[in-house]
Design an enzyme around this catalytic site. Structure first.
Site, PDB file in Angstrom:
ATOM      1  N   LYS A 111       0.833  -1.211   0.000  1.00  0.00           N
ATOM      2  CA  LYS A 111       0.000   0.000   0.000  1.00  0.00           C
ATOM      3  C   LYS A 111       0.866   1.258   0.000  1.00  0.00           C
ATOM      4  O   LYS A 111       0.495   2.267  -0.599  1.00  0.00           O
ATOM      5  CB  LYS A 111      -0.941  -0.007   1.201  1.00  0.00           C
ATOM      6  CG  LYS A 111      -2.000  -1.107   1.125  1.00  0.00           C
ATOM      7  CD  LYS A 111      -3.016  -0.949   2.241  1.00  0.00           C
ATOM      8  CE  LYS A 111      -3.721  -2.253   2.565  1.00  0.00           C
ATOM      9  NZ  LYS A 111      -4.752  -2.646   1.622  1.00  0.00           N
ATOM     10  N   GLU A 195      -2.875   6.623   8.219  1.00  0.00           N
ATOM     11  CA  GLU A 195      -3.762   7.365   7.333  1.00  0.00           C
ATOM     12  C   GLU A 195      -4.779   8.124   8.159  1.00  0.00           C
ATOM     13  O   GLU A 195      -5.155   7.677   9.251  1.00  0.00           O
ATOM     14  CB  GLU A 195      -4.583   6.390   6.462  1.00  0.00           C
ATOM     15  CG  GLU A 195      -3.975   6.088   5.127  1.00  0.00           C
ATOM     16  CD  GLU A 195      -4.837   5.130   4.307  1.00  0.00           C
ATOM     17  OE1 GLU A 195      -6.035   4.953   4.611  1.00  0.00           O
ATOM     18  OE2 GLU A 195      -4.292   4.562   3.356  1.00  0.00           O
ATOM     19  N   HIS A 230     -14.250  -4.831   8.183  1.00  0.00           N
ATOM     20  CA  HIS A 230     -13.589  -4.367   6.957  1.00  0.00           C
ATOM     21  C   HIS A 230     -13.637  -5.377   5.816  1.00  0.00           C
ATOM     22  O   HIS A 230     -12.867  -5.307   4.872  1.00  0.00           O
ATOM     23  CB  HIS A 230     -12.133  -3.963   7.216  1.00  0.00           C
ATOM     24  CG  HIS A 230     -11.998  -2.911   8.277  1.00  0.00           C
ATOM     25  ND1 HIS A 230     -12.555  -1.663   8.153  1.00  0.00           N
ATOM     26  CD2 HIS A 230     -11.397  -2.937   9.482  1.00  0.00           C
ATOM     27  CE1 HIS A 230     -12.283  -0.964   9.241  1.00  0.00           C
ATOM     28  NE2 HIS A 230     -11.601  -1.704  10.068  1.00  0.00           N
ATOM     29  N   ARG A 287      -6.292  -8.363  -9.825  1.00  0.00           N
ATOM     30  CA  ARG A 287      -6.870  -9.690 -10.086  1.00  0.00           C
ATOM     31  C   ARG A 287      -8.359  -9.522 -10.319  1.00  0.00           C
ATOM     32  O   ARG A 287      -8.888  -8.418 -10.209  1.00  0.00           O
ATOM     33  CB  ARG A 287      -6.665 -10.581  -8.861  1.00  0.00           C
ATOM     34  CG  ARG A 287      -7.232  -9.899  -7.611  1.00  0.00           C
ATOM     35  CD  ARG A 287      -7.301 -10.830  -6.422  1.00  0.00           C
ATOM     36  NE  ARG A 287      -7.426 -10.104  -5.169  1.00  0.00           N
ATOM     37  CZ  ARG A 287      -8.563  -9.628  -4.657  1.00  0.00           C
ATOM     38  NH1 ARG A 287      -9.692  -9.770  -5.323  1.00  0.00           N
ATOM     39  NH2 ARG A 287      -8.574  -8.986  -3.514  1.00  0.00           N
TER      40      ARG A 287
HETATM   41  P1  ADP Z   1     -12.064  -8.510  -2.212  1.00  0.00           P
HETATM   42  O1  ADP Z   1     -12.079  -7.028  -2.297  1.00  0.00           O
HETATM   43  O2  ADP Z   1     -12.175  -9.189  -3.545  1.00  0.00           O
HETATM   44  O3  ADP Z   1     -12.931  -9.084  -1.174  1.00  0.00           O
HETATM   45  P2  ADP Z   1      -9.829  -8.771  -0.397  1.00  0.00           P
HETATM   46  O4  ADP Z   1      -8.492  -8.171  -0.655  1.00  0.00           O
HETATM   47  O5  ADP Z   1     -10.693  -8.262   0.692  1.00  0.00           O
HETATM   48  O6  ADP Z   1     -10.586  -8.804  -1.799  1.00  0.00           O
HETATM   49  O7  ADP Z   1      -9.613 -10.335  -0.097  1.00  0.00           O
HETATM   50  C1  ADP Z   1      -9.486 -11.312  -1.066  1.00  0.00           C
HETATM   51  C2  ADP Z   1     -10.683 -12.181  -1.122  1.00  0.00           C
HETATM   52  O8  ADP Z   1     -10.259 -13.481  -1.382  1.00  0.00           O
HETATM   53  C3  ADP Z   1     -11.498 -12.219   0.165  1.00  0.00           C
HETATM   54  O9  ADP Z   1     -12.818 -11.836  -0.113  1.00  0.00           O
HETATM   55  C4  ADP Z   1     -11.493 -13.640   0.636  1.00  0.00           C
HETATM   56  O10 ADP Z   1     -12.801 -14.094   0.964  1.00  0.00           O
HETATM   57  C5  ADP Z   1     -10.943 -14.368  -0.564  1.00  0.00           C
HETATM   58  N1  ADP Z   1     -10.004 -15.318  -0.137  1.00  0.00           N
HETATM   59  C6  ADP Z   1      -8.872 -15.088   0.532  1.00  0.00           C
HETATM   60  N2  ADP Z   1      -8.269 -16.225   0.782  1.00  0.00           N
HETATM   61  C7  ADP Z   1      -9.042 -17.194   0.240  1.00  0.00           C
HETATM   62  C8  ADP Z   1      -8.954 -18.590   0.176  1.00  0.00           C
HETATM   63  N3  ADP Z   1      -7.938 -19.224   0.734  1.00  0.00           N
HETATM   64  N4  ADP Z   1      -9.920 -19.270  -0.457  1.00  0.00           N
HETATM   65  C9  ADP Z   1     -10.940 -18.634  -1.029  1.00  0.00           C
HETATM   66  N5  ADP Z   1     -11.079 -17.323  -0.978  1.00  0.00           N
HETATM   67  C10 ADP Z   1     -10.148 -16.620  -0.356  1.00  0.00           C
HETATM   68  P1  ADP Z   2      -7.646  -4.453   2.457  1.00  0.00           P
HETATM   69  O1  ADP Z   2      -6.373  -4.629   1.697  1.00  0.00           O
HETATM   70  O2  ADP Z   2      -7.642  -5.165   3.752  1.00  0.00           O
HETATM   71  O3  ADP Z   2      -8.831  -4.696   1.596  1.00  0.00           O
HETATM   72  P2  ADP Z   2      -8.240  -1.593   2.236  1.00  0.00           P
HETATM   73  O4  ADP Z   2      -7.219  -0.539   2.241  1.00  0.00           O
HETATM   74  O5  ADP Z   2      -8.852  -1.924   0.922  1.00  0.00           O
HETATM   75  O6  ADP Z   2      -7.637  -2.891   2.897  1.00  0.00           O
HETATM   76  O7  ADP Z   2      -9.401  -1.185   3.273  1.00  0.00           O
HETATM   77  C1  ADP Z   2     -10.424  -2.077   3.604  1.00  0.00           C
HETATM   78  C2  ADP Z   2     -11.557  -1.328   4.291  1.00  0.00           C
HETATM   79  O8  ADP Z   2     -11.089  -0.658   5.479  1.00  0.00           O
HETATM   80  C3  ADP Z   2     -12.182  -0.211   3.474  1.00  0.00           C
HETATM   81  O9  ADP Z   2     -13.171  -0.686   2.596  1.00  0.00           O
HETATM   82  C4  ADP Z   2     -12.756   0.692   4.568  1.00  0.00           C
HETATM   83  O10 ADP Z   2     -13.947   0.154   5.094  1.00  0.00           O
HETATM   84  C5  ADP Z   2     -11.705   0.616   5.655  1.00  0.00           C
HETATM   85  N1  ADP Z   2     -10.703   1.700   5.523  1.00  0.00           N
HETATM   86  C6  ADP Z   2      -9.486   1.608   4.948  1.00  0.00           C
HETATM   87  N2  ADP Z   2      -8.818   2.780   5.011  1.00  0.00           N
HETATM   88  C7  ADP Z   2      -9.638   3.656   5.639  1.00  0.00           C
HETATM   89  C8  ADP Z   2      -9.529   5.034   6.042  1.00  0.00           C
HETATM   90  N3  ADP Z   2      -8.426   5.754   5.806  1.00  0.00           N
HETATM   91  N4  ADP Z   2     -10.584   5.603   6.671  1.00  0.00           N
HETATM   92  C9  ADP Z   2     -11.689   4.897   6.943  1.00  0.00           C
HETATM   93  N5  ADP Z   2     -11.852   3.593   6.618  1.00  0.00           N
HETATM   94  C10 ADP Z   2     -10.845   2.968   5.974  1.00  0.00           C
END
Ligand code: ADP
Ligand code: ADP
Ligand code: MG
Length: 499
Positions: A111, A195, A230, A287
């Site tokens: 990030k 942040e 989250h 992806r």
């Molecule tokens: P997204 O925004 O697509 O939800 P995230 O970065 O939050 O992506 O996480 C990746 C996604 O992949 C998650 O929603 C999680 O449920 C899924 N995931 C992570 N690890 C696995 C796994 N081992 N098998 C199936 N799904 C997975």
């Molecule tokens: P991940 O890689 O775990 O998906 P993200 O950076 O995409 O992490 O953040 C996941 C979630 O966390 C966001 O959808 C939001 O709900 C919360 N979040 C992340 N950054 C912030 C922020 N600066 N302020 C408020 N909520 C946040």
């Protein structure tokens, strides 16, 4: 070859089969009879249950792909999908990586680095530290110049892990140490940064596509504000908050982000959208996204087919270049978890499953009767996707679909999803990432709801007493027993499939 398990494998196989391409699945020992294995043209054992020895076992995956004469590897999501080392290796072996250039995965993988690239590209990021300092003392000093609350985030973060909100400077130190510990454990990298914590944002993301022929497009937004810890649980498109002006500004920023890393293939640019219409880049997922089906529903495009076409060197098809949003689509993620136990992930046996059907209803899943849900993998069981002419129709169809979805033998969050879909603020489109805390704090399943065990018992009772010899209800053929099978909640459901 699809280097993954579960519903995403079944999803990718559908497109391969439609295109006349042989699909090879891989599996771990406990997945030998999993639906993704049964759906494939060929399937090969990788190793024991532990992901490190099976779905993350790069040597074995390459060996299977080469031995079976595969042309390419689709990584799905999770597992190795954002692993640049694996992507490079796939390419070095002369196979096609159905994903972005490994360099783009690297650029967007952390990030901290991604924020730097976005700042240089003129894409707004959440105000915060630049990541040059990751020691607690230095971070605390930097945070003291910011307006609280602040959010400590792991650079390598994903799936909502390694994040801590801090409201009071006195709590900073403990929170930073906890976030570092969690990040080290989950990602092997304890780099954290700070942040500004946006108090009541919406999560709005854009689907982008690029083809290596100079075309960079976006396929509109998805709103993913309904989150638990989250993690997204309900997604939709279009977003009720996105006006044509906001869509234009965010879409342009998303395309600028993709161009900044010479992107190719499918990707998602995640943003936070604030009350006042300002928006901030969060991260890029390099992806296919879990929630890609809602985009498919409103654009009529098959994103997996587009990934395969672009990976094989073709330009983005004209119908995608001219894509429009038509109607509305929702997705609900169904998890094996116990809402009465703070949504603890559950393992166990799915005794009986009947996915909903009907106009505008799509269920992406890899379930079957007798399936063992193991502790080794993600507890997501299925995604229910509905499409309607407008948001209300998509909501009505989702309510019915969730009510009709029968999953016996294991606890699920289906009741919780129904409560979200029934809540007035959701129906009004009034949401933020705090939706569940604001509107459904401490939600518990209805005490009167039958336990899965009781429902399973009732089903067996029905089978034994009604099914044996009775000519049955409407349409029941003599000797085949009643088509009226079981109870879902308190309602009789009719289905005619034999157990
Ligand atoms: P997204 O925004 O697509 O939800 P995230 O970065 O939050 O992506 O996480 C990746 C996604 O992949 C998650 O929603 C999680 O449920 C899924 N995931 C992570 N690890 C696995 C796994 N081992 N098998 C199936 N799904 C997975
Ligand atoms: P991940 O890689 O775990 O998906 P993200 O950076 O995409 O992490 O953040 C996941 C979630 O966390 C966001 O959808 C939001 O709900 C919360 N979040 C992340 N950054 C912030 C922020 N600066 N302020 C408020 N909520 C946040
Ligand atoms: Mg994210």
């Amino acid at each position: 070859m699809i280097a993954n398990r579960g519903e995403i494998v079944v999803r990718v196989l559908k497109t391969l089969q439609e295109m006349g391409i042989t699909g090879v699945a891989v599996y771990s020992e406990p997945d030998a009879k999993a639906p993704h294995v049964l759906a494939a043209d060929e399937a090969y054992l990788l190793g024991p249950a532990e992901a490190a020895q099976s779905y993350l076992n790069q040597d074995k995956l390459i060996e299977v792909a080469k031995a079976t004469g595969c042309d390419g590897i689709h990584p799905g999501y999770g597992f190795l999908s954002e692993n640049a080392t694996f992507a490079r290796r796939v390419e070095a072996e002369g196979l096609t990586w159905i994903g972005p250039p490994p360099s783009a995965i690297d650029s967007m993988g952390g990030k901290v680095g991604a924020r730097e690239i976005m700042i240089a590209a003129g894409v707004p990021v959440v105000p915060g530290t630049d990541g040059s300092e990751s020691e607690v003392d230095a971070l605390e000093a930097e945070a003291s110049t910011m307006k609280y609350p602040v959010l400590i985030k792991a650079s390598a973060g994903g799936g909502g892990k390694g994040m801590r909100v801090v409201h009071d400077p006195a709590d900073f130190r403990n929170a930073a140490e906890a976030a570092k510990g969690e990040a080290k454990k989950a990602f092997g990298d304890d780099t954290v940064y700070v942040e500004k914590y946006i108090e009541r944002p919406r999560h709005i993301e854009f689907q982008v596509f690029a083809d290596g022929h100079g075309n960079f497009i976006h396929l509109f937004e998805r709103e993913c504000s309904i989150q638990r810890r989250h993690q997204k649980i309900v997604e939709e498109t279009p977003s009720p908050a996105v006006t044509p002006e906001i869509r234009k500004a965010m879409g342009d920023a998303a395309i600028a982000a993709a161009k900044a890393v010479d992107y190719r293939g499918a990707g998602t640019i995640e943003f936070l959208l604030d009350d006042d219409g300002s928006f901030y880049f969060l991260e890029m997922n390099t992806r296919l996204q879990v929630e890609h089906p809602v985009t498919e529903e409103v654009t009529g495009l098959d994103l997996v087919r587009m990934q395969i076409e672009v990976a094989s060197g073709l330009p983005i098809a004209p119908e995608a270049l001219d894509a429009v949003q038509r109607g509305h689509s929702l997705e609900c993620r169904v998890y094996a978890e116990d809402p009465a136990m703070n949504f603890l992930p559950m393992s166990g046996t799915v005794i009986k499953v009947v996915p909903p059907t009907g106009p505008g209803v799509r269920v992406d899943h890899a379930l079957r009767d007798g399936l063992e849900v193991s502790v080794h993998y993600d507890p997501m069981l299925a995604k229910v996707i509905t499409y309607g002419r407008d948001r209300n129709e998509a909501i009505e169809r989702m309510r019915l679909a969730l009510r009709e979805f029968v999953v016996l033998g294991i606890r699920t969050n289906l009741g919780h999803l129904q409560a979200v879909l029934d809540s007035a603020p959701f129906v009004a489109g009034d949401m933020s990432t705090h939706f569940l805390d604001e509107h459904m704090p401490g939600w518990k399943p209805d005490e009167l709801e039958l336990t899965e065990e009781a429902r399973a018992g009732l089903m067996l009772h029905d089978l034994v007493t009604v099914g044996a010899g009775d000519a049955g209800g409407p349409g029941g053929a003599p000797g085949l027993g009643s088509p009226w099978r079981t109870l879902s909640g308190w309602r009789h459901l009719s289905w005619r499939e034999r157990v």
